[in-house]
Design an enzyme around this catalytic site. Structure first.
Site, mmCIF file in Angstrom:
data_model
loop_
_atom_site.group_PDB
_atom_site.id
_atom_site.type_symbol
_atom_site.label_atom_id
_atom_site.label_comp_id
_atom_site.label_asym_id
_atom_site.label_seq_id
_atom_site.Cartn_x
_atom_site.Cartn_y
_atom_site.Cartn_z
ATOM 1 N N HIS A 124 0.820 -1.221 0.000
ATOM 2 C CA HIS A 124 0.000 0.000 0.000
ATOM 3 C C HIS A 124 0.856 1.275 0.000
ATOM 4 C CE1 HIS A 124 -3.610 -2.302 0.568
ATOM 5 N NE2 HIS A 124 -3.249 -2.758 1.749
ATOM 6 N N ASP A 161 -2.431 -10.753 -2.235
ATOM 7 C CA ASP A 161 -2.977 -10.228 -0.981
ATOM 8 C C ASP A 161 -4.448 -9.867 -1.226
ATOM 9 O OD1 ASP A 161 -1.775 -8.688 1.762
ATOM 10 O OD2 ASP A 161 -3.632 -7.831 0.954
ATOM 11 N N ASP A 248 -4.040 -12.798 3.676
ATOM 12 C CA ASP A 248 -5.289 -12.369 4.305
ATOM 13 C C ASP A 248 -6.528 -12.708 3.474
ATOM 14 O OD1 ASP A 248 -4.364 -10.551 2.470
ATOM 15 O OD2 ASP A 248 -4.271 -8.859 3.859
#
Ligand SMILES: [Zn+2]
Length: 312
Positions: A124, A161, A248
């Site tokens: 990010h 992810d 995740d």
């Protein structure tokens, strides 16, 4: 003899986030599980520090300096969910450095497979901004290193992810030198990565965003890998493949709603490894998210096993 190498560093534990999903226990859980199950032929090494000049080829020098100062005065909150402590500077340098080391051992031929388990995660992080638990964009720094220091022309980053890697997406948005492909739950943080975002300028067509709905599991993730990600990557002919590996999307993860299992991560890893063998492009893995400790540890083990197992 070429081997498989796992990079981590004790400094990652000094990135003190307090009561936070992205916590030091994540790396402890991974390493404890690998101690118990065996390292699948991977040799453990300390992640080196990233060089400042390389870091600043990805991130704004003023941002890097501001972050160093913030850590030097004990750290602080950067945004609602991103914070640094005094130890975060060293951890962040090692987290980026581990990703760079993955590239170096693969491209020198020293290793046939490599994994970097650093924290903070990276995908990010923007050029001049920390975001979403991420400080430096580790996989992006590694890709830039491959292009600059190793004179590669085409690097493929596959980001599985569950969150869209908006930082990586943006850093390489307008270049054909990096093909960025992401499978991510949508709607979900950070809200970017619609299928229509395919890159811009000379990079048009070199971004592949594959949003999936909540409750997507192994079937959809693996179908997208086989039918969309691998064909486009094959056509691209990367000289290096980096997996931005968050865990995740796992069914047990508390931060998202996908239903991927260890078997799904193993299947995706195998598909990427076979593509790498076909194209003679080495495959490196850089840890991103993954917040349920058991699921994270088992999924990393499944990745190492699939990565390190020679074609039978
Ligand atoms: Zn994530």
């Amino acid at each position: 003899m070429a081997s498989s190498i796992f990079f981590s560093h004790p400094a990652s534990a000094e990135h003190d986030t307090g009561p936070h999903p992205e916590r030091r226990e994540r790396i402890f859980a991974i390493e404890r599980h690998l101690e118990q199950t065996g390292w699948f032929g991977f040799e453990q090494r300390d992640a080196p520090r990233v060089e400042r000049e390389l870091l600043e080829s990805c991130h704004d020098a003023g941002y890097v300096a501001a972050l160093e100062r913030l850590c030097a005065v004990g750290g602080g909150q950067i945004d609602d969910d991103t914070l640094v402590s005094a130890g975060s500077w060293e951890a962040a340098l090692r987290s980026a450095g581990g990703a760079v080391a993955v590239v170096d051992v693969l491209l020198s031929g020293e290793a046939v497979a490599a994994f970097s388990a650093g924290r903070p995660p990276g995908h990010h992080a923007l050029r001049a901004r920390a975001m979403g638990f991420c400080i430096f964009n580790n996989v992006a720094v590694a890709a830039i290193h491959a292009l600059n220091a190793h004179a590669l022309e085409r690097v493929f980053i596959f980001d599985w992810d569950v969150h869209h890697g908006n930082g990586t997406n943006d850093l390489f948005h307008s270049t054909p030198q990096v093909l960025y492909a992401s499978i991510h739950e949508s709607p979900l943080y950070p809200g970017s990565g619609p299928a229509g975002d395919r890159g811009s300028g000379a990079g048009e067509g070199f971004t592949l965003n594959l949003p999936v709905p909540a409750f997507s599991g192994d079937d959809l993730f693996c179908e997208l890998v086989h039918e969309r990600v691998i064909p486009q990557a094959r056509e691209y002919r990367p000289q290096l493949i980096l997996i931005s590996a968050g865990y995740d999307a796992h069914a047990d993860d508390p931060l998202a709603d996908c239903l991927v299992t260890e078997a799904g991560f193993a299947t995706m890893t195998t598909a990427v490894r076979r593509l790498g063998e076909e194209l003679q492009a080495p495959v490196g893995v850089v840890l991103e998210g993954g917040y349920e400790l058991g699921a994270l540890a088992r999924s990393v083990a499944a990745t190492l096993e699939a990565l390190g197992t020679p074609e039978g």
